[in-house]
Write a protein that holds these residues in place. Structure first.
Motif, PDB file in Angstrom:
ATOM      1  N   VAL A 375       1.998 -36.878  -7.985  1.00 44.55           N
ATOM      2  CA  VAL A 375       3.247 -37.618  -8.160  1.00 44.55           C
ATOM      3  C   VAL A 375       3.352 -38.007  -9.624  1.00 44.55           C
ATOM      4  O   VAL A 375       2.555 -38.806 -10.126  1.00 44.55           O
ATOM      5  N   GLU A 378       9.032 -41.369 -10.162  1.00 41.03           N
ATOM      6  CA  GLU A 378       9.993 -41.497  -9.069  1.00 41.03           C
ATOM      7  C   GLU A 378      10.984 -40.342  -9.085  1.00 41.03           C
ATOM      8  O   GLU A 378      11.364 -39.806  -8.040  1.00 41.03           O
ATOM      9  N   ASP A 380      10.521 -37.347  -9.865  1.00 38.89           N
ATOM     10  CA  ASP A 380       9.895 -36.135  -9.322  1.00 38.89           C
ATOM     11  C   ASP A 380      10.381 -35.857  -7.916  1.00 38.89           C
ATOM     12  O   ASP A 380      10.768 -34.739  -7.576  1.00 38.89           O
ATOM     13  N   SER A 381      10.334 -36.877  -7.079  1.00 37.96           N
ATOM     14  CA  SER A 381      10.698 -36.692  -5.680  1.00 37.96           C
ATOM     15  C   SER A 381      12.200 -36.800  -5.464  1.00 37.96           C
ATOM     16  O   SER A 381      12.808 -35.964  -4.818  1.00 37.96           O
ATOM     17  N   LYS A 480       7.725 -43.416   2.830  1.00 36.61           N
ATOM     18  CA  LYS A 480       7.743 -43.524   1.370  1.00 36.61           C
ATOM     19  C   LYS A 480       6.549 -44.343   0.912  1.00 36.61           C
ATOM     20  O   LYS A 480       6.014 -45.178   1.646  1.00 36.61           O
ATOM     21  N   HIS A 494       8.302 -42.963  -3.783  1.00 35.50           N
ATOM     22  CA  HIS A 494       8.067 -41.532  -3.664  1.00 35.50           C
ATOM     23  C   HIS A 494       8.032 -41.132  -2.202  1.00 35.50           C
ATOM     24  O   HIS A 494       7.438 -41.809  -1.364  1.00 35.50           O
ATOM     25  N   TYR A 503      -1.665 -38.134  -1.989  1.00 38.67           N
ATOM     26  CA  TYR A 503      -0.661 -38.209  -3.040  1.00 38.67           C
ATOM     27  C   TYR A 503      -1.326 -38.801  -4.284  1.00 38.67           C
ATOM     28  O   TYR A 503      -1.772 -39.950  -4.267  1.00 38.67           O
TER      29      TYR A 503
END
Length: 534
Positions: A375, A378, A380-381, A480, A494, A503
């Protein structure tokens, strides 16, 4: 407050000291290359070695191959780029062979205006080139495509390279095996194939001195749509003569033999995949998509199916595949690495691709499956999604496994980075992710309860978060992960769609202090834990 932080830090350091098999997770761009991908690994008692394909900005953004030496903590000791003027030089195959002299041999291909040429290269332990040789397509200049797929060292110290070549005229590409001596001089070469499309992915040395070639045979070049794939195994003797061929039944859809391990009873364990096809016939615009799940099968010495173990990846997808497989370090099964695709629950039109690691027992029991993701932020997702893939896996002397591949984040360049990680004997990046262990040393999956584990804690670069629910890996959720500071400000959210996954959150830019991590389902906080940033 300072006393609170000190007590929390000391407790977490004590936990880290108790970890029997150290784990790590690292990404590299090697000084800002736009793209870098670890493709193969070699493990020794004192260091790890890897090949890396990079986009070489010093050579008009052509691809080049980098040789990397790392310490046992996954930190780069030395790296050296091998590049060619006005050409790309790419070593994509997950084969890095350590020789008796302590050097390393692999294969790749050059690309220029004349097409693709195969090369063999030998590095010393510091990445200096000892030996290099190129090979043109035997039908050159009529045919220009010559791409190696696998390499093994032979009993006499030479090498067998199996490649994909194009033929002159309207013929299908087929396989070419080249046997060389220790110095890359050709001893013999043989071609294999028929009117279908043949491709190779793995080669092993057989117990009788011959070779087993694993791959795929497809008719997608012969039909406009609704084609099929057949997993193929080809046995050749030490001179390259065909002994037998095995193909999965037609018209079942089977993926390639991604890797093969020969068992003591003369059988074969094969990492592959199977699934279904979906076609949309519409004249010249007809198309067929192929959707796969991960499968490991065992054939007995008569090439009869002994067992078939499908792993319940969360959806069928064209991106579900294994890449490499090894015997488990406990001697009780097989561990395979690859990639797994699932829908992103925060944006259902987009898929997310996890690194994927599974273990099957000698009897074909599925023991565990691990999803692994980095990850970055934020965004990214929520905005871009992510992609991860594991290209190679090697057992380590301490019983763990070393893995490599790539991680893609589209938030900011460099977007694609080389990824290397070490997990323990249970495939855990976070120690303890296997849960309760039974008397045989096998994770007792039936006793699993919802849990969230953090490691390391305190963290400085990555905080690895493992979450597990009562039905591991079987459902896609809208869960999340959320991080808050001591002022209650939300710093990261995320998507966590898999409830049996790790993660790895990049926390390098977080200021030192105490933070709260929440595992949230819907509007309810499922679990909360504190962690410390160094």
């Amino acid at each position: 407050m300072k006393q609170h932080i000190l007590i929390l830090v000391l407790a977490m350091i004590f936990f880290d000291i108790c970890v029997a098999q150290p784990t790590f997770n690292r990404r590299f761009d090697f000084g800002g290359y736009p793209h870098s991908i670890f493709t193969s690994l070699a493990v020794t008692d004192t260091a790890y070695y890897a090949t890396t394909v990079i986009t070489d900005t010093a050579n008009n953004n052509r691809a080049a191959t980098m040789f990397v030496k790392l310490n046992l903590q996954g930190e780069v000791i030395h790296s050296k780029v091998f590049s060619l003027p006005n050409k790309s030089a790419e070593a994509w195959q997950a084969y890095l062979i350590e020789t008796a002299e302590g050097s390393f041999v692999t294969v790749g291909y050059e690309i220029d205006v004349d097409g693709y040429d195969m090369f063999m290269i030998e590095f010393n332990a510091w990445g200096d080139t000892i030996r290099y040789r190129t090979f043109k397509n035997p039908y050159f200049p009529e045919s220009h495509f010559f791409v190696p797929q696998s390499i093994v060292q032979t009993e006499d110290g030479g090498f067998l390279v199996v490649s994909h070549i194009s033929l002159p005229g309207p013929h299908n590409p087929q396989l070419l095996a080249i046997k060389t001596d220790r110095y890359f001089n050709v001893d013999w070469q043989r071609e294999y194939g028929n009117n279908w499309l043949d491709n190779n992915n793995c080669t092993i040395t057989d117990s009788d001195g011959g070779y087993l070639l694993g791959g795929i045979r497809a008719n997608i070049n012969l039909v406009p749509y609704n084609g099929t794939w057949r997993m193929s195994l080809l046995k050749i003797d030490s001179e390259g003569n065909e002994i037998w061929e095995y193909l999965t039944p037609f018209p079942e859809l089977w993926y390639k033999a991604c890797d093969i391990i020969q068992t003591e009873d003369g059988g074969l364990v094969v990492a592959t995949g199977n699934g279904y096809r979906q076609s949309w016939p519409s004249g010249v615009d007809s198309i067929t998509m192929y959707f796969l799940k991960h499968v490991i099968i065992k054939l007995n010495s008569n090439l009869e199916e002994e067992w078939t173990t499908p792993f319940r990846s969360l959806t069928h997808s064209p991106e579900n595949k294994y890449n490499r497989m090894v015997r488990s370090t406990d001697g009780l099964g097989y561990v395979a690495a690859g990639e797994a695709d699932i829908p992103d629950t925060l944006s259902l039109s987009r898929y997310m691709k996890f690194g994927w690691l599974t273990k099957v027992s000698e009897q074909g029991d599925s023991l565990w499956a691990r999803y692994l993701e980095i990850v970055q932020s934020e965004s990214d997702s929520l905005l871009y999604g992510f992609q991860h893939a594991l290209f190679d896996i090697k057992p380590c002397p301490d019983g763990g496994y070393l893995l490599c591949g790539y991680s893609v984040s589209l938030v900011a360049p460099p977007y694609q980075r080389a990824w290397i990680l070490k997990v323990d004997e249970y495939g855990c990046l976070v120690p303890g992710c296997q849960g309760i262990i039974d008397d045989t040393g096998t994770p007792a999956t039936a006793s699993r309860q919802p849990v969230m584990l953090l490691y390391p804690n305190p963290a400085s670069d990555f905080l690895h978060v493992y979450i597990r629910d009562k039905s591991p890996g079987e459902t896609i959720t809208s869960d999340k992960l959320e991080i808050y500071d001591t002022q209650g400000r939300k710093l990261l959210i995320h998507s966590a769609p898999v409830c049996d996954a790790t993660y790895s959150i990049n926390v390098q830019n977080f200021p030192p202090g105490i933070y709260t991590l929440n595992w949230v389902r819907g509007n309810q906080t499922k679990t909360t834990k504190q962690w410390v940033k160094n």
